[in-house]
Design a protein around this motif. Structure first.
Motif, PDB file in Angstrom:
ATOM      1  N   LEU A 128       0.860  -1.179   0.000  1.00  0.00           N
ATOM      2  CA  LEU A 128       0.000   0.000   0.000  1.00  0.00           C
ATOM      3  C   LEU A 128       0.897   1.230   0.000  1.00  0.00           C
ATOM      4  CD1 LEU A 128      -2.832   1.210   0.110  1.00  0.00           C
ATOM      5  CD2 LEU A 128      -2.738   1.044   2.605  1.00  0.00           C
ATOM      6  N   LEU A 129       0.911   1.939  -1.117  1.00  0.00           N
ATOM      7  CA  LEU A 129       1.774   3.099  -1.296  1.00  0.00           C
ATOM      8  C   LEU A 129       1.084   4.349  -0.756  1.00  0.00           C
ATOM      9  CD1 LEU A 129       4.452   4.108  -2.664  1.00  0.00           C
ATOM     10  CD2 LEU A 129       3.057   4.602  -4.686  1.00  0.00           C
ATOM     11  N   VAL A 130       1.675   4.970   0.246  1.00  0.00           N
ATOM     12  CA  VAL A 130       1.107   6.197   0.802  1.00  0.00           C
ATOM     13  C   VAL A 130       2.167   6.951   1.599  1.00  0.00           C
ATOM     14  CG1 VAL A 130       0.254   5.012   2.872  1.00  0.00           C
ATOM     15  CG2 VAL A 130      -0.797   7.167   2.168  1.00  0.00           C
ATOM     16  N   ASP A 131       2.127   8.277   1.500  1.00  0.00           N
ATOM     17  CA  ASP A 131       3.004   9.149   2.276  1.00  0.00           C
ATOM     18  C   ASP A 131       2.294   9.469   3.585  1.00  0.00           C
ATOM     19  OD1 ASP A 131       4.535  11.127   3.394  1.00  0.00           O
ATOM     20  OD2 ASP A 131       4.645  12.369   1.599  1.00  0.00           O
ATOM     21  N   LEU A 132       2.820   9.008   4.678  1.00  0.00           N
ATOM     22  CA  LEU A 132       2.153   9.151   5.967  1.00  0.00           C
ATOM     23  C   LEU A 132       2.089  10.595   6.460  1.00  0.00           C
ATOM     24  CD1 LEU A 132       3.499   6.053   7.930  1.00  0.00           C
ATOM     25  CD2 LEU A 132       1.317   6.300   6.736  1.00  0.00           C
ATOM     26  N   THR A 133       2.822  11.504   5.834  1.00  0.00           N
ATOM     27  CA  THR A 133       2.771  12.889   6.273  1.00  0.00           C
ATOM     28  C   THR A 133       1.586  13.644   5.675  1.00  0.00           C
ATOM     29  OG1 THR A 133       4.201  13.682   4.466  1.00  0.00           O
ATOM     30  CG2 THR A 133       5.277  12.969   6.512  1.00  0.00           C
ATOM     31  N   ASN A 134       0.872  13.008   4.744  1.00  0.00           N
ATOM     32  CA  ASN A 134      -0.299  13.643   4.128  1.00  0.00           C
ATOM     33  C   ASN A 134      -1.556  13.126   4.822  1.00  0.00           C
ATOM     34  OD1 ASN A 134      -2.532  14.307   2.381  1.00  0.00           O
ATOM     35  ND2 ASN A 134      -1.059  14.647   0.724  1.00  0.00           N
ATOM     36  N   TRP A 135      -2.105  13.916   5.735  1.00  0.00           N
ATOM     37  CA  TRP A 135      -3.223  13.503   6.590  1.00  0.00           C
ATOM     38  C   TRP A 135      -4.395  12.941   5.784  1.00  0.00           C
ATOM     39  CZ3 TRP A 135      -3.773  13.749  12.003  1.00  0.00           C
ATOM     40  CH2 TRP A 135      -5.065  13.578  12.492  1.00  0.00           C
ATOM     41  N   ASN A 136      -4.853  13.673   4.797  1.00  0.00           N
ATOM     42  CA  ASN A 136      -6.034  13.260   4.047  1.00  0.00           C
ATOM     43  C   ASN A 136      -5.769  12.072   3.143  1.00  0.00           C
ATOM     44  OD1 ASN A 136      -7.745  15.228   5.173  1.00  0.00           O
ATOM     45  ND2 ASN A 136      -7.065  16.763   3.690  1.00  0.00           N
ATOM     46  N   LYS A 137      -4.593  12.027   2.510  1.00  0.00           N
ATOM     47  CA  LYS A 137      -4.255  10.888   1.643  1.00  0.00           C
ATOM     48  C   LYS A 137      -4.172   9.598   2.454  1.00  0.00           C
ATOM     49  CE  LYS A 137      -3.817  12.865  -2.420  1.00  0.00           C
ATOM     50  NZ  LYS A 137      -4.711  12.523  -3.546  1.00  0.00           N
ATOM     51  N   VAL A 138      -3.663   9.693   3.661  1.00  0.00           N
ATOM     52  CA  VAL A 138      -3.608   8.517   4.539  1.00  0.00           C
ATOM     53  C   VAL A 138      -5.021   7.988   4.780  1.00  0.00           C
ATOM     54  CG1 VAL A 138      -3.161   7.779   6.916  1.00  0.00           C
ATOM     55  CG2 VAL A 138      -1.427   9.070   5.659  1.00  0.00           C
ATOM     56  N   ARG A 139      -5.929   8.886   5.092  1.00  0.00           N
ATOM     57  CA  ARG A 139      -7.307   8.472   5.383  1.00  0.00           C
ATOM     58  C   ARG A 139      -7.977   7.868   4.150  1.00  0.00           C
ATOM     59  NH1 ARG A 139      -9.909  10.783  10.519  1.00  0.00           N
ATOM     60  NH2 ARG A 139      -8.015  10.923  11.766  1.00  0.00           N
ATOM     61  N   GLU A 140      -7.704   8.425   2.989  1.00  0.00           N
ATOM     62  CA  GLU A 140      -8.260   7.878   1.755  1.00  0.00           C
ATOM     63  C   GLU A 140      -7.697   6.483   1.477  1.00  0.00           C
ATOM     64  OE1 GLU A 140      -7.441  10.635  -1.348  1.00  0.00           O
ATOM     65  OE2 GLU A 140      -8.571  12.271  -0.411  1.00  0.00           O
ATOM     66  N   ALA A 141      -6.388   6.331   1.606  1.00  0.00           N
ATOM     67  CA  ALA A 141      -5.740   5.051   1.306  1.00  0.00           C
ATOM     68  C   ALA A 141      -6.172   3.956   2.270  1.00  0.00           C
ATOM     69  CB  ALA A 141      -4.221   5.216   1.348  1.00  0.00           C
ATOM     70  N   LEU A 142      -6.295   4.302   3.546  1.00  0.00           N
ATOM     71  CA  LEU A 142      -6.634   3.294   4.551  1.00  0.00           C
ATOM     72  C   LEU A 142      -8.110   2.919   4.539  1.00  0.00           C
ATOM     73  CD1 LEU A 142      -4.446   4.389   7.597  1.00  0.00           C
ATOM     74  CD2 LEU A 142      -3.915   2.774   5.768  1.00  0.00           C
ATOM     75  N   ALA A 143      -8.922   3.681   3.813  1.00  0.00           N
ATOM     76  CA  ALA A 143     -10.341   3.346   3.706  1.00  0.00           C
ATOM     77  C   ALA A 143     -10.554   2.005   2.997  1.00  0.00           C
ATOM     78  CB  ALA A 143     -11.082   4.451   2.961  1.00  0.00           C
ATOM     79  N   THR A 144      -9.560   1.573   2.224  1.00  0.00           N
ATOM     80  CA  THR A 144      -9.671   0.318   1.472  1.00  0.00           C
ATOM     81  C   THR A 144      -9.209  -0.896   2.264  1.00  0.00           C
ATOM     82  OG1 THR A 144      -7.436   0.520   0.533  1.00  0.00           O
ATOM     83  CG2 THR A 144      -9.232   1.617  -0.643  1.00  0.00           C
ATOM     84  N   VAL A 145      -8.681  -0.666   3.452  1.00  0.00           N
ATOM     85  CA  VAL A 145      -8.102  -1.754   4.254  1.00  0.00           C
ATOM     86  C   VAL A 145      -9.204  -2.636   4.842  1.00  0.00           C
ATOM     87  CG1 VAL A 145      -6.820  -2.189   6.400  1.00  0.00           C
ATOM     88  CG2 VAL A 145      -6.005  -0.459   4.792  1.00  0.00           C
ATOM     89  N   PRO A 146      -9.018  -3.965   4.840  1.00  0.00           N
ATOM     90  CA  PRO A 146     -10.012  -4.861   5.447  1.00  0.00           C
ATOM     91  C   PRO A 146      -9.939  -4.844   6.967  1.00  0.00           C
ATOM     92  CG  PRO A 146      -8.114  -6.124   4.729  1.00  0.00           C
ATOM     93  CD  PRO A 146      -7.875  -4.707   4.270  1.00  0.00           C
ATOM     94  N   GLN A 147     -10.757  -5.646   7.611  1.00  0.00           N
ATOM     95  CA  GLN A 147     -10.705  -5.782   9.068  1.00  0.00           C
ATOM     96  C   GLN A 147      -9.343  -6.318   9.484  1.00  0.00           C
ATOM     97  OE1 GLN A 147     -13.520  -3.787   9.705  1.00  0.00           O
ATOM     98  NE2 GLN A 147     -13.542  -5.078  11.528  1.00  0.00           N
ATOM     99  N   LEU A 148      -8.839  -5.787  10.592  1.00  0.00           N
ATOM    100  CA  LEU A 148      -7.477  -6.103  11.020  1.00  0.00           C
ATOM    101  C   LEU A 148      -7.447  -6.805  12.370  1.00  0.00           C
ATOM    102  CD1 LEU A 148      -5.808  -2.635  10.245  1.00  0.00           C
ATOM    103  CD2 LEU A 148      -5.578  -4.724   8.875  1.00  0.00           C
ATOM    104  N   ASP A 149      -6.401  -7.628  12.536  1.00  0.00           N
ATOM    105  CA  ASP A 149      -6.106  -8.254  13.826  1.00  0.00           C
ATOM    106  C   ASP A 149      -4.941  -7.561  14.523  1.00  0.00           C
ATOM    107  OD1 ASP A 149      -7.929 -10.684  13.653  1.00  0.00           O
ATOM    108  OD2 ASP A 149      -6.753 -10.892  11.812  1.00  0.00           O
TER     109      ASP A 149
END
Length: 242
Positions: A58-79
C-alpha cells in the motif's frame, strides 16, 4: 508465537526497509496477510515479490493527513497494527531547523495518531497495536533532542490508548530499542569512537539485532501477550540499569 499469527491480518507502516521490512517478511512466512505500507514504490514492489500471496503493498506518504485516510479506507478488518514508520534527524540542538522538527513530529507521532484513529473501526476485538518507539523516549542522547521528544510523545500516546481502547479488547504496547543493527544502524554506528561510549553503558556490550525487535513485536501481536497492555518493552541490553 509466530504460528499464532497464521491467518491474521496485520498492517505494518514503514515496511520499505529496516525493521518494518524484516517484520513483514517474518509475518508473511508465518502465514499472516500483511498490508505493507511505505512511500517508496520500488521498495514495496521488491517486498511484494517475496510473497505476493501474503504481502499486500500500500503506497502512501504518511505525512499527508487526508491521503492517509483515503488510502486506509480500502483496508479490510485487522487483527493487528504496527506503527513502525519513523524518522531520526540527529543534530546538535542549535542546528535543528523548523523543518527538522516538523518532519520528525509529522512522522513519529502525528502519523501514528492519524493511522491509528483512521483504522480504529477496522480493528477487531482482541486485536493488538504495537508502536515502535525508542529507549530515547526515556533516556537522553546527544543530538536527539527533537527525536527523543517525539518518542516520549509516542510512549504517552501508547499508555493513553491502552487505557481508552482496553474496553474494546484492543491492547496497545510499544517496543523501545536502543541502536538497532539495520543497514542504516550498522552504517551509522560502525565507528568505534562513536559506538564505544554507548556500548560501555550496555551490560551486554552490544546493540540490538533486527530479529530481536521483530520477535518482541511478534510477541505483542500474538495471544501469548494477551494480558500485556500499556507497556513499553525496553530492548537495550540493560542500558537503563547501568
Amino acid at each position: 508465537m509466530w504460528s499464532d499469527l497464521s491467518n491474521k491480518v496485520i498492517l505494518v507502516t514503514g515496511a520499505g526497509a529496516g525493521i518494518g521490512n524484516a517484520l513483514v517478511k517474518q509475518l508473511a512466512s508465518a502465514g499472516a496477510t500483511v498490508i505493507a505500507v511505505a512511500r517508496n514504490e520500488a521498495q514495496l514492489k521488491e517486498l511484494a515479490s517475496v510473497d505476493a500471496k501474503h504481502i499486500k503493498p500500500l503506497l502512501v506518504d504518511l505525512t499527508n493527513w487526508n491521503k492517509v485516510r483515503e488510502a486506509l479506507a480500502t483496508v479490510p478488518q485487522l487483527d493487528g497494527l504496527v506503527n513502525n514508520a519513523g524518522v531520526a534527524i540527529i543534530k546538535p540542538f542549535e542546528q535543528l531547523t523548523e523543518q527538522d522538527f516538523d518532519t520528525q513530529f509529522d512522522v513519529n507521532i502525528k502519523a501514528v495518531f492519524n493511522v491509528t484513529q483512521t483504522l480504529l473501526p477496522k480493528l477487531r476485538n482482541g486485536s493488538s497495536i504495537v508502536n515502535v518507539s525508542s529507549i530515547a523516549a526515556s533516556r537522553s542522547f546527544g543530538g536527539h533532542t527533537a527525536y527523543s521528544a517525539t518518542k516520549a510523545a509516542l510512549d504517552s500516546l501508547t499508555r493513553s490508548l491502552a487505557l481508552e481502547l482496553g474496553a474494546r479488547k484492543i491492547r496497545v504496547n510499544s517496543v523501545n530499542p536502543t541502536v538497532v543493527l539495520t543497514k542504516m544502524g550498522r552504517d551509522n554506528w560502525s565507528d568505534p569512537g562513536k559506538s564505544g561510549p554507548l556500548l560501555a553503558h550496555i551490560p551486554l556490550n552490544r546493540f540490538c539485532e533486527v530479529n530481536e525487535v521483530t520477535d518482541a513485536i511478534g510477541y505483542l501481536l500474538s495471544s501469548k501477550s494477551s494480558f500485556v497492555n500499556g507497556h513499553q518493552i525496553n530492548l537495550e541490553g540493560g542500558y537503563s540499569v547501568s
